[in-house]
Structures are given as structure tokens and as C-alpha cells.
Write an enzyme that holds these catalytic residues in place. Structure first.
Site, PDB file in Angstrom:
ATOM      1  N   GLU A  18     -43.619 -12.691  -5.293  1.00 42.31           N
ATOM      2  CA  GLU A  18     -44.519 -11.781  -6.010  1.00 42.31           C
ATOM      3  C   GLU A  18     -45.924 -12.373  -6.064  1.00 42.31           C
ATOM      4  O   GLU A  18     -46.104 -13.547  -6.379  1.00 42.31           O
ATOM      5  CB  GLU A  18     -43.997 -11.542  -7.430  1.00 42.31           C
ATOM      6  CG  GLU A  18     -44.894 -10.651  -8.274  1.00 42.31           C
ATOM      7  CD  GLU A  18     -44.326 -10.446  -9.669  1.00 42.31           C
ATOM      8  OE1 GLU A  18     -43.193  -9.921  -9.762  1.00 42.31           O
ATOM      9  OE2 GLU A  18     -44.990 -10.834 -10.647  1.00 42.31           O
TER      10      GLU A  18
ATOM     11  N   PHE B 176     -50.282 -11.350  -7.123  1.00 38.24           N
ATOM     12  CA  PHE B 176     -51.177 -10.414  -7.783  1.00 38.24           C
ATOM     13  C   PHE B 176     -52.505 -10.398  -7.032  1.00 38.24           C
ATOM     14  O   PHE B 176     -52.861 -11.378  -6.376  1.00 38.24           O
ATOM     15  CB  PHE B 176     -51.392 -10.784  -9.258  1.00 38.24           C
ATOM     16  CG  PHE B 176     -52.175 -12.055  -9.461  1.00 38.24           C
ATOM     17  CD1 PHE B 176     -53.558 -12.034  -9.560  1.00 38.24           C
ATOM     18  CD2 PHE B 176     -51.526 -13.283  -9.565  1.00 38.24           C
ATOM     19  CE1 PHE B 176     -54.279 -13.205  -9.752  1.00 38.24           C
ATOM     20  CE2 PHE B 176     -52.235 -14.456  -9.750  1.00 38.24           C
ATOM     21  CZ  PHE B 176     -53.619 -14.408  -9.844  1.00 38.24           C
ATOM     22  N   PRO B 177     -53.257  -9.302  -7.090  1.00 36.54           N
ATOM     23  CA  PRO B 177     -54.542  -9.248  -6.384  1.00 36.54           C
ATOM     24  C   PRO B 177     -55.567 -10.145  -7.082  1.00 36.54           C
ATOM     25  O   PRO B 177     -55.851  -9.950  -8.268  1.00 36.54           O
ATOM     26  CB  PRO B 177     -54.950  -7.773  -6.468  1.00 36.54           C
ATOM     27  CG  PRO B 177     -54.179  -7.228  -7.626  1.00 36.54           C
ATOM     28  CD  PRO B 177     -52.915  -8.019  -7.724  1.00 36.54           C
ATOM     29  N   PRO B 178     -56.117 -11.147  -6.391  1.00 37.87           N
ATOM     30  CA  PRO B 178     -57.092 -12.048  -7.016  1.00 37.87           C
ATOM     31  C   PRO B 178     -58.326 -11.292  -7.501  1.00 37.87           C
ATOM     32  O   PRO B 178     -58.660 -10.212  -6.995  1.00 37.87           O
ATOM     33  CB  PRO B 178     -57.444 -13.021  -5.885  1.00 37.87           C
ATOM     34  CG  PRO B 178     -56.259 -13.000  -4.994  1.00 37.87           C
ATOM     35  CD  PRO B 178     -55.775 -11.577  -5.036  1.00 37.87           C
TER      36      PRO B 178
ATOM     37  N   ARG C 233     -43.125   0.342 -16.983  1.00 34.96           N
ATOM     38  CA  ARG C 233     -43.839   1.027 -18.046  1.00 34.96           C
ATOM     39  C   ARG C 233     -45.280   0.565 -18.154  1.00 34.96           C
ATOM     40  O   ARG C 233     -46.210   1.352 -18.210  1.00 34.96           O
ATOM     41  CB  ARG C 233     -43.145   0.803 -19.399  1.00 34.96           C
ATOM     42  CG  ARG C 233     -43.817   1.565 -20.550  1.00 34.96           C
ATOM     43  CD  ARG C 233     -43.343   1.075 -21.903  1.00 34.96           C
ATOM     44  NE  ARG C 233     -43.884  -0.235 -22.239  1.00 34.96           N
ATOM     45  CZ  ARG C 233     -43.721  -0.823 -23.418  1.00 34.96           C
ATOM     46  NH1 ARG C 233     -43.017  -0.229 -24.359  1.00 34.96           N
ATOM     47  NH2 ARG C 233     -44.240  -2.003 -23.656  1.00 34.96           N
TER      48      ARG C 233
ATOM     49  N   ASP D  29     -48.364  -1.646 -20.275  1.00 32.82           N
ATOM     50  CA  ASP D  29     -48.718  -1.794 -21.685  1.00 32.82           C
ATOM     51  C   ASP D  29     -48.479  -0.501 -22.436  1.00 32.82           C
ATOM     52  O   ASP D  29     -48.633   0.594 -21.884  1.00 32.82           O
ATOM     53  CB  ASP D  29     -50.204  -2.173 -21.825  1.00 32.82           C
ATOM     54  CG  ASP D  29     -50.451  -3.621 -21.446  1.00 32.82           C
ATOM     55  OD1 ASP D  29     -49.492  -4.407 -21.481  1.00 32.82           O
ATOM     56  OD2 ASP D  29     -51.600  -3.955 -21.124  1.00 32.82           O
TER      57      ASP D  29
END
Length: 613
Positions: free
Chosen positions: A18, A20-22, A108, A110
Site C-alpha cells: 500500500e 499513498f500519493p506524496p 467510509r 472520516d
């Protein structure tokens, strides 16, 4: 290819990664070379996270497109549905379909901001179940995607449902069309196996993929387990506590713990695959897979290190750095001896060519707000965001109606009367206590501090408050402070900076409208935390520059928006918070004299008269 199909055709243990986009262009570019290296480990798929409310939509889709089309790796697109502008879910699903993505992680996200006061959300989506049902019931998407959903072995962080109710809800998502479950991080294997058995007894037959997050530092371990509501076995806490002042040993422990957990789960026979939450870091994941013997084509050096890692009582020992401490982000992991460990030998080609500022060190300081904007993991810890955490903590702060109320909330945090602050979900750090009188004075002035670092001139790396890195070294810090002020104070401070000798003080100030005032040239890189260790080059673990400041500034001002949305439109509280957001400036001042602990504060306060304690 759809993961539901790949799971059925895969016999040996598989794993997914996995990312995440920096937040920065440099980090984004360097993540691509990192993904390229990790792709050589033959993951079954990789997944790309989605920022709350679609905040990283463009970056997420760009990264997912590159991994799917350019690298040819089956990609799972995370998609959160709450707090999304109307129509954004459809846009994201169409974009994923267009670039050939066939796997969606339906989440879902936040909870709704400010309850009924948060208006621009798509009313069709309030839970992950809504997203699963929507995809399966919409002809445009129903047959396109394999859908994954989240599972919580230790219960959801908000603890609003009983375990039986949570399992009923998980089963409802599967019954609605989910093909697989990826779990939240956990460390209690016994409880996980019990949970899996209970789910199977309820008739859930889809693959369950455990989420594995290697421990990187003691501070991040505490923060993430608290944030996620993770159960920490007493034996684990007892094992890691003696290591907490040695970030080298904590990282090694994180690798060996993950290996032990995975081996046991495989031996139990119930689990065939694992999902690694990399936080855009690569070394720990690589070492885990090498220790398990799952990596293809090990070199001689890698084989040597694997054999050592498999030997009871032995660990592989990488170079370590850490991060600065902030007034509101207690993140420094200190360090003591790592004697008798066999060094980790980097493999030729392991570090991608063209990566800036010694990419080999990036994995060694994975937490902290600043770090290095070139690192793919820059900003990974999300210590300053997360509206759900802001909502949960807001009961500790009286509703603010005047600027003085904001100062009072800040002072209550600084005096530890409350354990959180809109700009920190964690209690005040030990390091901040070294400069606490100055921080309190800032709050009395109405210059609300949100980040700081005291001067440190050659403290031992084993120091329990400011130390980090391997034993036998020395660490250094330039003092800096970051706070919100009005325009008049910005102009006064900027004028004072101009009167200082060139190169003695760095000044960065930005507002919500996108204006920037600074004496720091674009491209200038100011190392504010560094260490000198035996047998190593000087390690610069924290760098402040325009790019890092501007990246954080956007998030800092969004917190004022999030806070205001807890109150009704046109209420005194919302009016105040929105006016502060639109009128105040975020200022960062770094003094280059790290040998004088009072230099920064003398500069700030020499012409100030106030009634501070």
C-alpha cells in the site's frame, strides 16, 4: 486482473503493498522509482490510498494510472465515500475504469464534519456499505470491479459498536458484493485468529488479508496504536519498552515481530496473503520478505542477511536517523547502543539513481512533519489532519468566541490541562518542555504556537529527550518556532529579519490566500536537525525549505476550516474561526545559532512588552 480471480489462482503466500500519493512533486517522482524497485519483489497487487473527502483525488488517480498502465501492476484504488462532493464518487469510478483499474477498496472515510453543519457531501454515501451497494447496483460499474472492504480485528477506533454488531456489518458488506477483506493493523495474533474464526462461523467465506504495518519508531507505534484503537499485548509492550530509546533497535524489532506474526499465521493455515502498509517506506518491507524467503532471486548479500535474520537472537542492522520534535508532535525516538548486531548490507542498485539527498536514509526517519520533501514518505504520518480526530477531541476545548479564547485553549494545552490541541492529537512533548516558558509567552501574546524545536549543540545520541540514531554519536538542532500571527506582526518580524546579518535567521510566512513572504530563496535547503555517528556520513534528518513550509501551510489553514465546521453557519464560533483563517499568517522562524539556546527567543522578544507569566 480482478483480485478475486488472482486470489483463487495463487497457491503460495502472496502479498500486496500500500502506498499513498506524496505531497510534493519531488516525493512523487521518487516514489515511482521506489515502487519500481519494490515491484521486483513480485507483489500480487499494490493499492493507492485516497485522501479524506477526495483531497488527494488527482494525485491518487495519477499514481494509480502510472502503476496500472506504465508498470503493469494490478492496482487497487482506495475510495472513501463520506465528505465527498456530490458526483466525485462517480468521477473516480469512471476514471479508474478508463485507466484499466479493476479493483476498488470501498471505505467510509472520516465521519461527516460538524454533523448537520457540514453541507457539501453526497447524501448517498455515509458508510462503506453504501459504496459497495452503489457499485454493485450501477450497471456502469457492477461488473467492472473486484471490491475490497475493511475489517477491524481489534474493533473500530471509534468503538461505537460491539464486536458482534461490527461483524454483522462486515457480513452485510460482503453480502452486498464485497470480494475480499483487508484488515486494520493489529499485533495480537491470538485475538486475530479468534476474530477470523468468529467471522467464518458467521458464514463469511471471502479471503481475509491481514494488514501488516512494521513498527518504524516507538513514538509512531504509540501514536498509531492509539489512533487505530489497536490492542497491544502485555508481552509486546514489555518487549518494546526497553528499546524505546534506541530507534535502531525499535526498527529491527518491528521487522522481526512482523516476520514472527506472518510465520505463525501461515502455519495456522487460515491466511494465504498479507497486505503491507508501507507508509511509502521500503527497507522494512524488503527485509521482512527476505527473512521469510519470499523474495525472488536473492543476491549473495541478501541471502547472507536473510540467513542472519532467520537465526534466533540475530537481527539485521540498518543505518538509522530520526526526526525533530515539535511542540505539538512528540515524534523523536531516542537511541542507545546496538552492539553485536550484523550490519545491513545494501544491495547494488537498491537505491534508485537520481534520488536526491541520499535516498538510503529516507526510510530511517519515517515520521515528523518536515523531514525531506524529496522523500516519498514526506508527511506520511498525517499528525496534523484527520477530521475525525478533531471532532472527537473538540469536547476538551470550550467553544471559542474571541481571540482570547484561542489563547486560553493553547495555554491549557501547554500547561497539560488538556492532552490535545486542534494542531495536535498528542500531549505536549518532553522536548517542548525545554522551551515551555517561551511557548507560553507566545500564547499570551496571541501568537499561537503550533511547532517548535529547541537548540541542541552536540547532545549524546542516547539522550532520553533529544537523542536519536546509533550509540556513540552526537546530535544537533537549530532552534525554530512556528506560530499564527496577524499582518502587523508579520511586517514587524520581517523588518527585524532584514536588519539581522545575512544568513542568521530564516523567515517564512504564508497566508490562506496563497501569499508568501520570505528571505529563503527557492531551492535553498536548511538542515535543522543532523547527527554525527561513528562510521557514517553526517545525517541530515530534517530540512526546512519553501516547499515543505508551503505544503504544511495548506494543511494548517485547513484545520481552521475543519474546526469552524463544528459550529452552525453564522454562529459566533464559526465566524471567529473563519476570520482567523482568512486574516492570520503562519510564520516559521529558524535561528542558525544552535550553540546559544536563547538566540531565537531573544530575537523574537527583545522589543516585546507583554504580561506573560
Amino acid at each position: 486482473m480482478k483480485l478475486a480471480e488472482k486470489f483463487r489462482s495463487t497457491e503460495k503466500p502472496f502479498y500486496t503493498f500500500e502506498f499513498f500519493p506524496p505531497r510534493t512533486d519531488q516525493g512523487f517522482s521518487n516514489l515511482l522509482s521506489r515502487i519500481s524497485r519494490l515491484a521486483d519483489l513480485n507483489p500480487l497487487a499494490i493499492s493507492i490510498t485516497w485522501g479524506a473527502g477526495g483531497s488527494t483525488k488527482d494525485r491518487t488517480l495519477e499514481l494509480a494510472s502510472l502503476t496500472q498502465k506504465e508498470y503493469g501492476i494490478d492496482t487497487v484504488l482506495h475510495l472513501t465515500c463520506t465528505n465527498m462532493e456530490k458526483g466525485m464518487v462517480d468521477e473516480a469510478l469512471r476514471a479508474a475504469k478508463e485507466i484499466g483499474i479493476q479493483n476498488i477498496m470501498a471505505l467510509r472515510g472520516d465521519p461527516p464534519r460538524g454533523e448537520e453543519y457540514w453541507i457539501p457531501t453526497d447524501p448517498r454515501f455515509t458508510h462503506g456499505l453504501d459504496l459497495v451497494k452503489y457499485i454493485r447496483s450501477t450497471p456502469e460499474f457492477s461488473d467492472t470491479f473486484s471490491i475490497g472492504v475493511a475489517g477491524y480485528p481489534d474493533g473500530h477506533a471509534d468503538k461505537s459498536l460491539s464486536e458482534d454488531d461490527e461483524i454483522d456489518y462486515l457480513k452485510a458488506k460482503v453480502d452486498a458484493g464485497a470480494d475480499f477483506i483487508i484488515t486494520q493493523l493489529f499485533y495480537d495474533v491470538d485475538n486475530f485468529l479468534r476474530w477470523v474464526k468468529k467471522i467464518r462461523e458467521r458464514g463469511v467465506t471471502v479471503p481475509i488479508i491481514p494488514g501488516v504495518m512494521p513498527i518504524q519508531t516507538y513514538a509512531s507505534f504509540l501514536r498509531l496504536t492509539k489512533l487505530c484503537g489497536t490492542n497491544v499485548p502485555t508481552s509486546l509492550q514489555a518487549d518494546i519498552d526497553p528499546l524505546k530509546h534506541d530507534d535502531q533497535k525499535v526498527k529491527d524489532f518491528g521487522v522481526s515481530l512482523a516476520v514472527r506474526m506472518i510465520r505463525r499465521l501461515v502455519d495456522e493455515g487460515a491466511i494465504q496473503g498479507f497486505h503491507f502498509c508501507t507508509l511509502n517506506l521500503e527497507k522494512s518491507v524488503q527485509r521482512i520478505l527476505e527473512s521469510l524467503g519470499w523474495t525472488p532471486g536473492l543476491s549473495k548479500v541478501q541471502t547472507h542477511n536473510k540467513l542472519i535474520a532467520d537465526t534466533p537472537g540475530s537481527v539485521i542492522h540498518p543505518t538509522t536517523t530520526s526526526n525533530p520534535e515539535f511542540i505539538v508532535t512528540p515524534a523523536t525516538a531516542t537511541s542507545t547502543a546496538s552492539n553485536g548486531l550484523i550490519p545491513y548490507l545494501p544491495v547494488e542498485g537498491e537505491i534508485g539513481k537520481g534520488e536526491v539527498n541520499n535516498a538510503a536514509t529516507w526510510d530511517e526517519f519515517p515520521n515528523g512533519r518536515f523531514g525531506d520533501v524529496n522523500s516519498p514518505a514526506f508527511g506520511s504520518q498525517d499528525m496534523w489532519g484527520g477530521f475525525g480526530r478533531l471532532t472527537a477531541a473538540s469536547t476538551q476545548w470550550p467553544p471559542p468566541r474571541t481571540a482570547a479564547d484561542i489563547s486560553a485553549i493553547c495555554l491549557r494545552f501547554l500547561t497539560s490541562e488538556v492532552l490535545s490541541y486542534p494542531f495536535s492529537s498528542s500531549p505536549l512533548s518532553l522536548e517542548s518542555h525545554l522551551i515551555l516558558p517561551h511557548l507560553k509567552r507566545l500564547a499570551h501574546l496571541g501568537w499561537w504556537p503550533v511547532g517548535s524545536q529547541p537548540a541542541v549543540d552536540g547532545a549524546h545520541s542516547s539522550d532520553s529527550v533529544v537523542g536519536w540514531g546509533p550509540a556513540g554519536g552526537y546530535v544537533y538542532q537549530k532552534p525554530f518556532v512556528e506560530f499564527f500571527v496577524g499582518m502587523d506582526d508579520v511586517e514587524r518580524l520581517e523588518s527585524k529579519v532584514r536588519q539581522m546579518p545575512k544568513g542568521s535567521v530564516d523567515f517564512l510566512a504564508g497566508n490562506n490566500a496563497g501569499e508568501l513572504r520570505t528571505n529563503v530563496l527557492e531551492g535553498e535547503r536548511n538542515a535543522v536537525t543532523w547527527g554525527v555517528f561513528p562510521g557514517q556520513e553526517i545525517v541530515q534528518s530534517t530540512i526546512i525549505e519553501q516547499e515543505s513550509f508551503l505544503t504544511w501551510k495548506e494543511e494548517a489553514f485547513s484545520i481552521w476550516t475543519d474546526w469552524s465546521s463544528l459550529f452552525p453557519p453564522e454562529s459566533p464560533e464559526r465566524t471567529l474561526l473563519e476570520s482567523i483563517r482568512d486574516s492570520r499568517w503562519l510564520v516559521n522562524i529558524t535561528h542558525h545559532d544552535f550553540k546559544d539556546p536563547d538566540a531565537l527567543w531573544q530575537f523574537l522578544f527583545e522589543d516585546v512588552v507583554d504580561n506573560a507569566d
